[in-house]
Design a protein around this motif. Sequence first.
Motif, PDB file in Angstrom:
ATOM      1  N   THR A  54      18.704 -51.202 104.334  1.00  0.00           N
ATOM      2  CA  THR A  54      18.544 -52.575 104.828  1.00  0.00           C
ATOM      3  C   THR A  54      17.994 -53.473 103.723  1.00  0.00           C
ATOM      4  O   THR A  54      18.461 -54.609 103.536  1.00  0.00           O
ATOM      5  CB  THR A  54      17.593 -52.598 106.041  1.00  0.00           C
ATOM      6  OG1 THR A  54      18.177 -51.841 107.108  1.00  0.00           O
ATOM      7  CG2 THR A  54      17.325 -54.009 106.505  1.00  0.00           C
ATOM      8  N   ALA A  55      17.006 -52.967 102.992  1.00  0.00           N
ATOM      9  CA  ALA A  55      16.437 -53.743 101.894  1.00  0.00           C
ATOM     10  C   ALA A  55      17.499 -54.056 100.841  1.00  0.00           C
ATOM     11  O   ALA A  55      17.564 -55.184 100.321  1.00  0.00           O
ATOM     12  CB  ALA A  55      15.271 -52.984 101.263  1.00  0.00           C
ATOM     13  N   ASP A  60      20.973 -57.815  97.893  1.00  0.00           N
ATOM     14  CA  ASP A  60      22.320 -58.159  97.426  1.00  0.00           C
ATOM     15  C   ASP A  60      22.742 -59.540  97.931  1.00  0.00           C
ATOM     16  O   ASP A  60      23.334 -60.332  97.184  1.00  0.00           O
ATOM     17  CB  ASP A  60      23.330 -57.109  97.891  1.00  0.00           C
ATOM     18  CG  ASP A  60      23.140 -55.769  97.197  1.00  0.00           C
ATOM     19  OD1 ASP A  60      22.440 -55.735  96.165  1.00  0.00           O
ATOM     20  OD2 ASP A  60      23.660 -54.754  97.702  1.00  0.00           O
ATOM     21  N   TYR A  61      22.447 -59.835  99.197  1.00  0.00           N
ATOM     22  CA  TYR A  61      22.812 -61.139  99.764  1.00  0.00           C
ATOM     23  C   TYR A  61      22.074 -62.265  99.038  1.00  0.00           C
ATOM     24  O   TYR A  61      22.659 -63.282  98.678  1.00  0.00           O
ATOM     25  CB  TYR A  61      22.492 -61.181 101.260  1.00  0.00           C
ATOM     26  CG  TYR A  61      22.677 -62.552 101.885  1.00  0.00           C
ATOM     27  CD1 TYR A  61      23.950 -63.021 102.196  1.00  0.00           C
ATOM     28  CD2 TYR A  61      21.587 -63.387 102.127  1.00  0.00           C
ATOM     29  CE1 TYR A  61      24.130 -64.280 102.743  1.00  0.00           C
ATOM     30  CE2 TYR A  61      21.754 -64.645 102.680  1.00  0.00           C
ATOM     31  CZ  TYR A  61      23.031 -65.095 102.986  1.00  0.00           C
ATOM     32  OH  TYR A  61      23.209 -66.346 103.523  1.00  0.00           O
ATOM     33  N   ILE A  62      20.803 -62.074  98.820  1.00  0.00           N
ATOM     34  CA  ILE A  62      19.978 -63.115  98.195  1.00  0.00           C
ATOM     35  C   ILE A  62      20.413 -63.365  96.760  1.00  0.00           C
ATOM     36  O   ILE A  62      20.585 -64.518  96.336  1.00  0.00           O
ATOM     37  CB  ILE A  62      18.488 -62.710  98.254  1.00  0.00           C
ATOM     38  CG1 ILE A  62      17.999 -62.736  99.713  1.00  0.00           C
ATOM     39  CG2 ILE A  62      17.635 -63.617  97.374  1.00  0.00           C
ATOM     40  CD1 ILE A  62      16.677 -62.021  99.936  1.00  0.00           C
ATOM     41  N   LEU A  63      20.630 -62.299  95.991  1.00  0.00           N
ATOM     42  CA  LEU A  63      20.971 -62.456  94.583  1.00  0.00           C
ATOM     43  C   LEU A  63      22.397 -62.951  94.374  1.00  0.00           C
ATOM     44  O   LEU A  63      22.708 -63.536  93.325  1.00  0.00           O
ATOM     45  CB  LEU A  63      20.764 -61.142  93.836  1.00  0.00           C
ATOM     46  CG  LEU A  63      19.316 -60.632  93.753  1.00  0.00           C
ATOM     47  CD1 LEU A  63      19.251 -59.333  92.961  1.00  0.00           C
ATOM     48  CD2 LEU A  63      18.400 -61.675  93.116  1.00  0.00           C
ATOM     49  N   TYR A  96      15.009 -51.474  92.673  1.00  0.00           N
ATOM     50  CA  TYR A  96      16.359 -51.957  92.969  1.00  0.00           C
ATOM     51  C   TYR A  96      16.461 -53.458  92.688  1.00  0.00           C
ATOM     52  O   TYR A  96      17.462 -53.929  92.126  1.00  0.00           O
ATOM     53  CB  TYR A  96      16.727 -51.673  94.426  1.00  0.00           C
ATOM     54  CG  TYR A  96      18.158 -52.045  94.754  1.00  0.00           C
ATOM     55  CD1 TYR A  96      19.216 -51.240  94.342  1.00  0.00           C
ATOM     56  CD2 TYR A  96      18.452 -53.215  95.458  1.00  0.00           C
ATOM     57  CE1 TYR A  96      20.530 -51.587  94.617  1.00  0.00           C
ATOM     58  CE2 TYR A  96      19.751 -53.573  95.743  1.00  0.00           C
ATOM     59  CZ  TYR A  96      20.793 -52.755  95.313  1.00  0.00           C
ATOM     60  OH  TYR A  96      22.100 -53.099  95.590  1.00  0.00           O
ATOM     61  N   ILE A  97      15.432 -54.208  93.063  1.00  0.00           N
ATOM     62  CA  ILE A  97      15.425 -55.655  92.795  1.00  0.00           C
ATOM     63  C   ILE A  97      15.524 -55.906  91.300  1.00  0.00           C
ATOM     64  O   ILE A  97      16.330 -56.732  90.835  1.00  0.00           O
ATOM     65  CB  ILE A  97      14.144 -56.299  93.380  1.00  0.00           C
ATOM     66  CG1 ILE A  97      14.190 -56.308  94.908  1.00  0.00           C
ATOM     67  CG2 ILE A  97      13.971 -57.721  92.842  1.00  0.00           C
ATOM     68  CD1 ILE A  97      12.886 -56.746  95.562  1.00  0.00           C
ATOM     69  N   LYS A  98      14.716 -55.208  90.517  1.00  0.00           N
ATOM     70  CA  LYS A  98      14.729 -55.405  89.062  1.00  0.00           C
ATOM     71  C   LYS A  98      16.080 -55.034  88.466  1.00  0.00           C
ATOM     72  O   LYS A  98      16.609 -55.750  87.599  1.00  0.00           O
ATOM     73  CB  LYS A  98      13.608 -54.587  88.419  1.00  0.00           C
ATOM     74  CG  LYS A  98      12.207 -55.099  88.729  1.00  0.00           C
ATOM     75  CD  LYS A  98      11.118 -54.289  88.043  1.00  0.00           C
ATOM     76  CE  LYS A  98      10.947 -52.916  88.669  1.00  0.00           C
ATOM     77  NZ  LYS A  98       9.803 -52.166  88.105  1.00  0.00           N
ATOM     78  N   LEU A  99      16.641 -53.914  88.921  1.00  0.00           N
ATOM     79  CA  LEU A  99      17.926 -53.463  88.402  1.00  0.00           C
ATOM     80  C   LEU A  99      19.032 -54.475  88.702  1.00  0.00           C
ATOM     81  O   LEU A  99      19.829 -54.816  87.825  1.00  0.00           O
ATOM     82  CB  LEU A  99      18.281 -52.103  89.003  1.00  0.00           C
ATOM     83  CG  LEU A  99      19.639 -51.520  88.585  1.00  0.00           C
ATOM     84  CD1 LEU A  99      19.661 -51.255  87.077  1.00  0.00           C
ATOM     85  CD2 LEU A  99      19.930 -50.233  89.360  1.00  0.00           C
ATOM     86  N   HIS A 106      20.988 -62.310  86.447  1.00  0.00           N
ATOM     87  CA  HIS A 106      20.471 -63.345  87.337  1.00  0.00           C
ATOM     88  C   HIS A 106      19.393 -64.175  86.631  1.00  0.00           C
ATOM     89  O   HIS A 106      18.589 -63.631  85.862  1.00  0.00           O
ATOM     90  CB  HIS A 106      19.881 -62.700  88.607  1.00  0.00           C
ATOM     91  CG  HIS A 106      19.721 -63.654  89.733  1.00  0.00           C
ATOM     92  ND1 HIS A 106      18.701 -64.576  89.794  1.00  0.00           N
ATOM     93  CD2 HIS A 106      20.471 -63.848  90.858  1.00  0.00           C
ATOM     94  CE1 HIS A 106      18.820 -65.285  90.903  1.00  0.00           C
ATOM     95  NE2 HIS A 106      19.882 -64.869  91.566  1.00  0.00           N
ATOM     96  N   PRO A 107      19.376 -65.496  86.869  1.00  0.00           N
ATOM     97  CA  PRO A 107      18.351 -66.341  86.233  1.00  0.00           C
ATOM     98  C   PRO A 107      16.927 -65.919  86.576  1.00  0.00           C
ATOM     99  O   PRO A 107      15.988 -66.279  85.846  1.00  0.00           O
ATOM    100  CB  PRO A 107      18.650 -67.740  86.799  1.00  0.00           C
ATOM    101  CG  PRO A 107      20.081 -67.695  87.213  1.00  0.00           C
ATOM    102  CD  PRO A 107      20.342 -66.288  87.654  1.00  0.00           C
ATOM    103  N   TRP A 108      16.742 -65.182  87.665  1.00  0.00           N
ATOM    104  CA  TRP A 108      15.395 -64.768  88.048  1.00  0.00           C
ATOM    105  C   TRP A 108      14.871 -63.580  87.230  1.00  0.00           C
ATOM    106  O   TRP A 108      13.685 -63.274  87.295  1.00  0.00           O
ATOM    107  CB  TRP A 108      15.350 -64.392  89.523  1.00  0.00           C
ATOM    108  CG  TRP A 108      15.412 -65.572  90.454  1.00  0.00           C
ATOM    109  CD1 TRP A 108      15.250 -66.887  90.132  1.00  0.00           C
ATOM    110  CD2 TRP A 108      15.644 -65.523  91.862  1.00  0.00           C
ATOM    111  NE1 TRP A 108      15.375 -67.665  91.245  1.00  0.00           N
ATOM    112  CE2 TRP A 108      15.611 -66.857  92.334  1.00  0.00           C
ATOM    113  CE3 TRP A 108      15.870 -64.498  92.770  1.00  0.00           C
ATOM    114  CZ2 TRP A 108      15.811 -67.173  93.675  1.00  0.00           C
ATOM    115  CZ3 TRP A 108      16.072 -64.817  94.105  1.00  0.00           C
ATOM    116  CH2 TRP A 108      16.036 -66.147  94.545  1.00  0.00           C
ATOM    117  N   PHE A 109      15.759 -62.922  86.476  1.00  0.00           N
ATOM    118  CA  PHE A 109      15.280 -61.789  85.690  1.00  0.00           C
ATOM    119  C   PHE A 109      14.257 -62.294  84.674  1.00  0.00           C
ATOM    120  O   PHE A 109      14.511 -63.213  83.909  1.00  0.00           O
ATOM    121  CB  PHE A 109      16.434 -61.078  84.981  1.00  0.00           C
ATOM    122  CG  PHE A 109      15.995 -59.864  84.211  1.00  0.00           C
ATOM    123  CD1 PHE A 109      15.603 -58.710  84.884  1.00  0.00           C
ATOM    124  CD2 PHE A 109      15.924 -59.881  82.826  1.00  0.00           C
ATOM    125  CE1 PHE A 109      15.169 -57.596  84.184  1.00  0.00           C
ATOM    126  CE2 PHE A 109      15.499 -58.766  82.119  1.00  0.00           C
ATOM    127  CZ  PHE A 109      15.113 -57.618  82.811  1.00  0.00           C
TER     128      PHE A 109
END
Length: 707
Positions: A54-55, A60-63, A96-99, A106-109
């Motif tokens: 679920t996470a 994936d949707y957000i990024l 997973y978020i970082k990867l 992504h600009p957030w990296f």
Amino acid sequence: MNTNSKIKMGTLPDIWRDGRTKEITFSITEQCNLACKYCYMKGKNSKNKMSFETAKKAVDYILSNRELFNQEAVVWDLIGGEPFVEINLIDKISDYIKLQMYTTNHPWFNKYRFSFSTNGLLYHTPAVQKYIKKNKGHISIGISVDGNKIKHDLQRVKPDGSGSYDDVMKNVPLWLEQFPGGSTKATFAHDDLPYLKDSIISLWDNGIKMVAANVIFEDDWHDGDDKIFEEQLRELADYVLENKLWEEYSVRFFSPHIGFPLRDEELKRNFCGAGTMLAVDYKGRYFPCLRFLDFTLNNKDGLCIGDVDSGINTDKVRPFLALTLESQSKEECIKCEVASGCAWCTGFNYDAADTDTIYQRATFICKMHKANVRATEYFWDKFTKVTGIVSPREEWKRESTSSQEEKFLQFIMNDGITPHCTYRNTRNTKNSMSKELLEKGLKFANENGFTPVFLGDSQGNSDVGFNIISGKCNEIPENSIVVCDNDINIPAGFEGNCILLLSKNNIHKLSDFIKKLYPSALRINVVLEDIEKWSLEDIEVYSMELDILKDFIIGTYVEQNPLELNILTDRLNLKSMCNCDAGNSTFSLAPNGKVYLCPAFYFDDEASYIGDLENGLNIKNSQLLEINNAPICSLCDAYHCKRCKYLNKKLTNELNTPSHIQCKISHIERNKTKELQDALVNKKLIPAMNIITEIDYLDPLNIITKK
């Protein structure tokens, strides 16, 4: 903002990237190893926990939706319950978020932060410490410590009812070593108010120098709690001042910014981030913020705005993006003299509302906020007396006042002043303002944010405020407006603003007066006198004079030195009513020591005062002074009309209702302005903007009666 940057009292730590981030909350688990009595998460349990799959879907949707999530940085807020009971799952999700941020470029990296609020019981465990080291530089953690042992153990208890203070405090030194300057959020309720002072001091003594303290929003307050709260804060204030702690320590209760009237821009804002944030529950459902999840609500079901499979329903988000302080608040909150800093939570508002709406603001903390403001005023006033330093509160007050609509206190220096508006001294009284009253008035003006305006001789105070003075005077102080009383007498060399009083007998001289006053006065306000006595012939003469002036004004535009004339040019640029400000932002102090809505009320009836310098102002039925409560004027687009409240009262017996002759004259002026606008646009002397429309009436009451 502070001139003395060493003053920390009342401040909080700087927000990462000044808050220009997207805050995304993952409710990893609804389990907690404490059972805090005041916790708003009434539905905590051990069974509901987010799965890794679920996470992943949520991440994936957000990024992948960069248009929807377009902020320059992100805060991934990983919460519970108690988040660290699921530290291994959090570690996996974080990896997973970082990867994904890295592999999708992504600009957030490298512009991200993992944020935690924890009760601290598991802070020292190897798994948590490993996670902290692994994410160093991209993590922030706050540990909740409520105060001293008595207060903390009264609320923050384990499931068996025992206190958690000793277990938490064992981990505080390690936390402060890893996160220097860490702050805590101490929450106060009815039961623990008597321990407030000692609790804040205890937190400071234990190295937590900044305390984001608050009181609960719920309806759990008892009679007298506000008095206990204020007394505790006053005692804390004395302790701070006696020990000179204001440079190194802080508690939010003493914020210098609270307790002022709301500014217009504040009314149009929403200080809660619900709707701009995003929360994800264990099922993968999306919510406007954490406080809208099922297990955080007591009276309603969660307000879901989408899920990981279908995405976000943007229509469900629209009410949050449109929400303002004004639209959710009662009139008493909007008009409250100490409203700034009075907090609310949109999620709690929703839970406490009579219907399923976010547009109903809960006000259970009203008395507590006012007590907080009184104690804050006590602290900063005493701070200035003790230190001789202008306090941040006083600086904020000055800045806040200057950014609001300016307020004026008119000093009627004597009964023989040349009038500057619709009034005359017909009673032939000869009172003058004493020096003692003048000094008291200036002090009152300074303390209450009023700019002094002297009507007549300012007695050497011309460097304070400004003057409205007869044009017949030989010497005109700086910052003066000259009044021409049915004449064109202005001092030689004068350049500035002018008021032209025009009686019924001089209507035919209007255009001649204006031409002779220009260009010494590039701004002329015409005040028409005795309009209640005007005949149809007077109106016709006035209309012809406006036609002459219309052509004259066009010439001033051609010469690129345009004349501003209130009765003909103001409406070109106005988009809302330019009202008489008597009783709203302008008041008048008379020689008898009383305060009036304006000089007209004083000269008409000395008993019609609305207050004095000792007791302040007390306007009965003050709502009648507002345009929203003037049914005729609120329909009108003769925006230049001053809507004289004295004439309203005199001619219709109601402050909020104009007479027919007032409306008729204003609409004749409006229509002549339309003709002027058409000519200026056709000659390309002004842009075709704010176009005045054709109307078929001279009295907006016709709109109402036709209905």
